[in-house]
Scaffold this motif. Structure first.
Motif, short mmCIF file in Angstrom:
data_model
loop_
_atom_site.label_atom_id
_atom_site.label_comp_id
_atom_site.label_asym_id
_atom_site.label_seq_id
_atom_site.Cartn_x
_atom_site.Cartn_y
_atom_site.Cartn_z
N ALA A 168 1.08 -1.27 0.13
CA ALA A 168 -0.11 -0.11 -0.01
C ALA A 168 0.93 1.46 0.09
N ILE A 169 1.70 1.32 0.59
CA ILE A 169 2.82 2.43 1.01
C ILE A 169 3.58 2.50 -0.59
N GLU A 170 3.85 1.52 -1.13
CA GLU A 170 4.62 1.53 -2.41
C GLU A 170 3.62 2.24 -3.42
N SER A 171 2.39 1.58 -3.30
CA SER A 171 1.34 2.07 -4.27
C SER A 171 1.20 3.56 -4.38
N LEU A 172 1.37 4.11 -2.78
CA LEU A 172 0.91 5.51 -2.61
C LEU A 172 2.30 6.42 -2.89
N GLU A 173 3.43 5.78 -3.07
CA GLU A 173 4.65 6.41 -3.63
C GLU A 173 4.69 6.33 -4.85
N ARG A 174 4.22 5.48 -5.64
CA ARG A 174 4.26 5.41 -7.15
C ARG A 174 3.11 6.60 -7.68
N GLU A 175 1.99 6.73 -7.03
CA GLU A 175 1.25 7.71 -7.38
C GLU A 175 1.60 9.14 -7.15
N ILE A 176 2.55 9.33 -6.09
CA ILE A 176 3.04 10.73 -5.99
C ILE A 176 4.11 10.97 -7.03
N ILE A 177 4.70 9.76 -7.35
CA ILE A 177 5.72 9.98 -8.48
C ILE A 177 5.31 10.18 -9.84
N LEU A 178 4.12 9.33 -10.14
CA LEU A 178 3.62 9.70 -11.46
C LEU A 178 2.96 11.07 -11.55
N LYS A 179 2.38 11.44 -10.41
CA LYS A 179 1.79 13.00 -10.52
C LYS A 179 2.94 14.03 -10.73
N ALA A 180 3.94 13.92 -9.87
CA ALA A 180 4.96 14.90 -10.08
C ALA A 180 5.57 14.92 -11.51
N LEU A 181 5.74 13.42 -12.13
CA LEU A 181 6.29 13.50 -13.47
C LEU A 181 5.48 14.12 -14.41
N LYS A 182 4.07 13.76 -14.25
CA LYS A 182 3.02 14.46 -15.11
C LYS A 182 2.99 16.10 -15.21
N GLU A 183 3.08 16.51 -13.84
CA GLU A 183 3.12 18.02 -13.82
C GLU A 183 4.35 18.64 -14.27
N CYS A 184 5.49 17.75 -14.12
CA CYS A 184 6.61 18.27 -14.85
C CYS A 184 6.98 17.80 -16.21
N GLU A 185 5.88 17.32 -17.02
CA GLU A 185 6.08 16.89 -18.18
C GLU A 185 6.95 15.78 -18.49
N GLY A 186 7.41 15.16 -17.58
CA GLY A 186 8.42 13.99 -17.85
C GLY A 186 9.77 14.56 -17.32
N ASN A 187 10.05 15.65 -17.16
CA ASN A 187 11.34 16.39 -16.82
C ASN A 187 11.74 15.69 -15.52
N ILE A 188 12.81 14.59 -15.41
CA ILE A 188 13.09 14.02 -14.33
C ILE A 188 13.81 14.97 -13.17
#
Length: 469
Positions: free
Chosen positions: A425-445
Motif C-alpha cells: 500500500a505504501i509503495e502504491s502511494l509512493e508510485r502515485e506521488i511520483i507519477l503525479k510529479a512526472l506528469k506535472e513536470c511533463e516528464g522532466n526528471i
C-alpha cells in the motif's frame, strides 16, 4: 609625597587594575567602583557611586550579598562564586574575595575584588549538557512538567522537515529566542517542546500561552503578573514570566498579540526583567522565549500585525516548518505511524490503506496539515469494524468530496484492491506521488526530483523500480 597625592596614585592604580573593585561604606553605599567592575557588571561607574547595594542589585538580599555579609560580620569571604542580576536584569557570575575595612576595631566599610567568570560558567554548563546529550536519547522520565514531545516524535524523512529539525536541534543548546513559523497543524508546539526538552533547561518549567485566546488587558496581567491595588480587583500574583523562571515560555500565535503589548514584551526581552501590572519594581527573570506564528512573519510586519523590532528580537533563530503539501513524500511514513499509533490505542490490527485512499491522501492538499491527516486516520479507524484496511467509505466525507471535485474521473466505490499488505500500500502511494510529479513536470526528471525534494539519482532508481518509464 603628600597624603593627597598618594591618595590620587592609589585611586589611579585601582582604576586601572584588570579586576573589579567595589568599595562600600558602613551603610552599604558605594564610595568607589572602578571601570573593570563596571565592565564586569555591565554598569556605568558614575551611575553606581553613591547608591545603596540593593538599589543597584535588586536580586540580592542580606543573605546573598557578600558585601553586606562582610559589613555585618566583619569576617572576610574568600573566593566565593556568586551569580546575580544587576538592575537591568542581566545575569552575572563572578568569583569574589570580600574584605572588611576596619580602623581601631570599627568596621568602616568593605571592599570586594571580583573576577568575571560569566562566560566560563556558561561554557561549563554547555559542556556538561553536551556530555549528557551524547549518552543517549532524552529520557521521557526527565521531561519538563506539561511537556510530552521530543525530536523523536517529529516524523518525516523529506529534506524540508530534516532541515527544520536540524535547525531546531542546533538552537536547543543555546538560550536565544526562537521564532517558529508554520501553518495550522504543522506541529509548532511539537517543535517548541522538543527544543526545550533537548536543552539545558529540560526539567525546568515549560509554559505555553496562546496569545489569540485572550483580550490584551487580560493577557498582560497573565504574562507579567499583577500587584494588589494596581487596578480594581487586582491581587498579588506572579505572571507566566516569573512562573517560567529558569525554563521556557512559549508564546503561541504571537501575531495575534496587540501592538501595545508587543512593545511591553520587547522591553521584557531586552531587560530580562518584568514589572507587574500596577507595580513599580523590576523583577529579574531568566526565561527563554519561543514564539510561534501561523502567518509569514515578514508579511505580518508589512501588515502591522507584528512589530519589526520585536520580529528582529524574536527571530534570532528562525525556523520554518513546511506544510504537508510541500513534503508529500512523508505522507506514506505518516500514514504508517498514525495507523500503528491508533492500533495500539484502540486495540485494532489495521494493516494499511486501500489503493484509492492512498491516491486521495497523496494528492489532497491537507490545509490542516499533519494534524488533519492524523485526525482523518483516527476518524477512519473509528469507522472500521473487522476490516483490516482503511477504504474510501471510512475517511471523512469532506476529504473525498473536495478530492472528487478536482478529479472528475475518480470513483468513490470501495476499492477491489483494498486487501493490500501495508508495504504494498505504501509503495502504491509512493508510485502515485511520483507519477503525479512526472506528469506535472511533463516528464522532466530533474524538475520532478526538485518538486519531490529528493535527489535526481533517487528518483531515477524509483522510476526504474516501479517501471514508470
Amino acid at each position: 609625597m603628600s597624603a593627597g597625592l598618594l591618595d590620587e596614585f592609589y585611586s589611579e592604580i585601582l582604576e586601572n587594575l584588570d579586576v573589579g573593585i567595589h568599595v562600600v561604606d558602613s551603610n552599604g553605599k558605594t564610595v568607589f567602583y572602578n571601570s573593570a567592575m563596571g565592565k564586569l557588571e555591565r554598569l556605568e561607574p558614575e551611575s553606581v557611586v553613591g547608591k545603596g547595594l540593593f538599589e543597584i542589585f535588586p536580586s540580592l538580599s542580606g543573605e546573598t550579598s557578600t558585601l553586606y555579609q562582610v559589613l555585618k560580620t566583619g569576617k572576610a569571604i574568600v573566593d566565593r562564586v556568586q551569580t546575580y542580576f544587576n538592575y537591568r536584569g542581566q545575569r552575572i557570575t563572578t568569583i569574589n574575595t570580600t574584605l572588611p575595612l576596619k580602623k581601631d576595631g570599627e568596621i568602616l566599610g568593605a571592599v570586594e575584588i571580583a573576577k568575571d567568570i560569566t562566560a566560563l560558567r556558561e561554557m561549563s554548563e554547555k559542556v556538561i549538557f553536551l556530555q549528557d546529550s551524547t549518552k543517549g536519547k532524552v529520557s521521557r522520565e526527565n521531561l519538563s512538567p506539561f511537556t510530552r514531545f521530543t525530536f523523536e516524535d517529529i516524523i518525516g524523512e523529506s529534506p524540508a522537515i530534516k532541515k527544520a529539525i536540524y535547525m531546531a536541534k542546533k538552537a536547543a543548546i543555546t538560550s536565544s529566542a526562537v521564532l517558529i513559523f508554520g501553518e495550522t497543524g504543522t506541529g509548532k508546539e511539537l517543535f517548541a517542546q522538543s527544543i526545550h526538552n533537548a536543552s539545558p533547561r529540560k526539567g525546568k518549567p515549560f509554559i505555553a500561552q496562546n496569545c489569540a485566546a485572550l483580550p490584551e488587558t487580560l493577557l498582560e496581567g497573565i504574562l507579567f503578573g499583577t500587584v494588589k491595588g494596581g487596578f480594581t480587583g487586582a491581587v498579588d500574583r506572579p505572571g507566566l514570566f516569573e512562573q517560567a523562571d529558569g525554563g521556557t515560555l512559549l508564546l503561541d500565535e504571537i501575531n495575534s498579540m496587540g501592538i501595545n503589548l508587543q512593545a511591553k514584551l520587547l522591553r521584557v526581552l531586552q531587560e530580562r526583567a518584568v514589572r507587574r501590572v500596577g507595580g513599580a519594581s523590576l523583577i529579574p527573570v531568566d526565561v527563554r522565549v519561543i514564539a510561534t506564528t501561523n502567518e509569514d512573519p515578514i508579511e505580518g510586519t508589512k501588515k502591522g500585525a507584528i512589530r519589526k523590532d520585536l520580529f528582529y528580537r524574536l527571530g534570532v533563530v528562525y525556523i520554518k516548518i513546511p506544510p504537508l503539501r510541500e513534503r508529500r513524500e512523508d505522507i506514506p511514513v505518516l500514514i504508517k505511524y498514525f495507523i500503528e499509533k491508533f492500533n495500539e490505542r484502540f486495540g485494532k490490527k489495521v494493516k494499511g490503506v486501500s489503493e484509492k485512499v492512498g491516491r486521495i491522501f497523496s494528492e489532497y492538499d491537507w490545509p490542516g496539515n499533519v494534524r488533519e491527516l492524523e485526525n482523518a486516520i483516527e476518524g477512519a479507524m473509528n469507522m472500521l469494524g473487522d476490516e483490516k484496511y482503511i477504504d474510501v467509505e471510512h475517511i471523512p466525507f469532506y476529504i473525498t468530496e473536495n478530492f472528487c471535485k478536482a478529479n472528475a474521473d475518480f470513483k468513490t466505490e470501495p476499492s477491489s484492491k483494498s486487501e493490500l499488505p501495508l508495504e504494498e500500500a505504501i509503495e502504491s502511494l509512493e508510485r502515485e506521488i511520483i507519477l503525479k510529479a512526472l506528469k506535472e513536470c511533463e516528464g522532466n526528471i530533474t524538475k520532478a526530483a526538485e518538486r519531490l525534494k529528493i535527489k535526481r539519482q533517487t528518483l531515477q532508481y524509483k522510476i526504474k523500480k516501479y517501471k514508470l518509464i
